[in-house]
Design an enzyme around this catalytic site. Structure first.
Site, short mmCIF file in Angstrom:
data_model
loop_
_atom_site.label_atom_id
_atom_site.label_comp_id
_atom_site.label_asym_id
_atom_site.label_seq_id
_atom_site.Cartn_x
_atom_site.Cartn_y
_atom_site.Cartn_z
N CYS A 39 22.81 74.73 41.48
CA CYS A 39 23.14 73.45 40.85
C CYS A 39 24.62 73.32 40.56
CB CYS A 39 22.34 73.28 39.56
SG CYS A 39 20.54 73.26 39.81
N GLY A 60 23.75 77.88 34.39
CA GLY A 60 22.39 77.82 34.89
C GLY A 60 22.32 78.28 36.33
N CYS A 61 21.35 77.79 37.04
CA CYS A 61 21.15 78.15 38.44
C CYS A 61 22.42 77.86 39.24
CB CYS A 61 19.98 77.33 38.99
SG CYS A 61 19.77 77.48 40.76
N PHE A 62 22.89 78.86 39.98
CA PHE A 62 24.14 78.63 40.71
C PHE A 62 24.01 77.63 41.83
CE2 PHE A 62 23.57 83.31 42.30
CZ PHE A 62 22.54 82.97 43.16
#
Length: 173
Positions: free
Chosen positions: A13, A9-11
Site C-alpha cells: 500500500c 502498514g502493508c508495504f
C-alpha cells in the site's frame, strides 16, 4: 537525492502511494528494525523477527521536499493506532520513520509536532535507519503487477484518491 525509510502498514500500500509522487526516483519494499540477523516475508509476517514492513523512498528534494514526503506519508496511513493498519494487525505494521541522515530528524520531529499540536495522537516511532533487507521480488511494484489482487483493490484506491485530492501538484500524471 535523499532517502528515507517509511513504515505505514502493508508495504504494498505505501509503495503504491509513493510510486505516484513526482520526484520519487525509486521505492523499494523491505524490512527494517528487527532483532534477527535476516528477514523475509514469512518470518516478518509471523512476528518472529521484530522487523517492520517498510519502503525505502529515494527522492529528488528539489522536486518534492522532505516535508511533502512526510505529509503524504502521514495523510495516507493511520499514524494514531499502534501496530495496526486497517485489517493488518501486528508489530510489523507499525507506523515508523527511519531517517537516513541526521539532518532529516528535525523535519520529521517538526512534522509530528505539527500534527500533535492539531490534537492528533501520533504513535509513529522515529529512529535512525539500521540495516535494510530488501523484500523478495514478488513484493516489488506489487499492485502494478497484481492489479486484480483483492486486498490491494480495497486498500490502495482510497489512499491514491487522498493523494490526488490533497497533493495533486505532486502526483505523477
Amino acid at each position: 537525492m535523499q532517502t528515507i525509510i517509511l513504515g505505514g502498514g502493508c508495504f504494498w500500500c505505501t509503495e503504491s502511494v509513493f510510486l505516484s509522487v513526482k520526484g520519487v526516483e525509486s521505492v523499494i519494499s523491505g524490512y527494517m528494525g528487527g532483532n534477527a540477523v535476516s528477514a523475509n516475508y514469512e518470518a516478518v509476517c509471523g512476528g518472529d523477527t521484530g522487523h517492520i514492513e517498510v519502503i525505502k523512498v529515494k527522492f529528488n528534494e528539489s522536486t518534492v521536499p522532505l516535508e511533502v514526503i512526510l505529509d503524504v506519508f502521514f495523510a495516507t496511513h493511520d499514524p494514531t493506532t499502534m501496530d495496526r493498519q486497517a485489517n493488518d494487525v501486528g508489530s510489523q505494521y507499525r507506523s515508523v520513520v527511519f531517517y537516513t541522515d541526521e539532518t532529516q530528524k528535525p523535519t520529521v520531529d517538526r512534522t509530528i509536532n505539527k500534527l500533535r499540536d492539531m490534537g492528533i495522537n501520533i504513535v509513529t516511532e522515529v529512529h535512525p535507519a539500521v540495516e535494510f533487507y530488501q523484500a523478495e521480488d514478488t513484493h516489488q511494484d506489487f499492485f502494478n503487477r497484481n492489479p486484480g489482487q483483492a486486498y490491494c483493490n480495497f486498500a490502495i484506491p482510497p489512499k491514491l484518491a487522498k493523494l490526488r485530492k490533497e497533493f495533486s501538484q505532486y502526483m505523477v500524471s
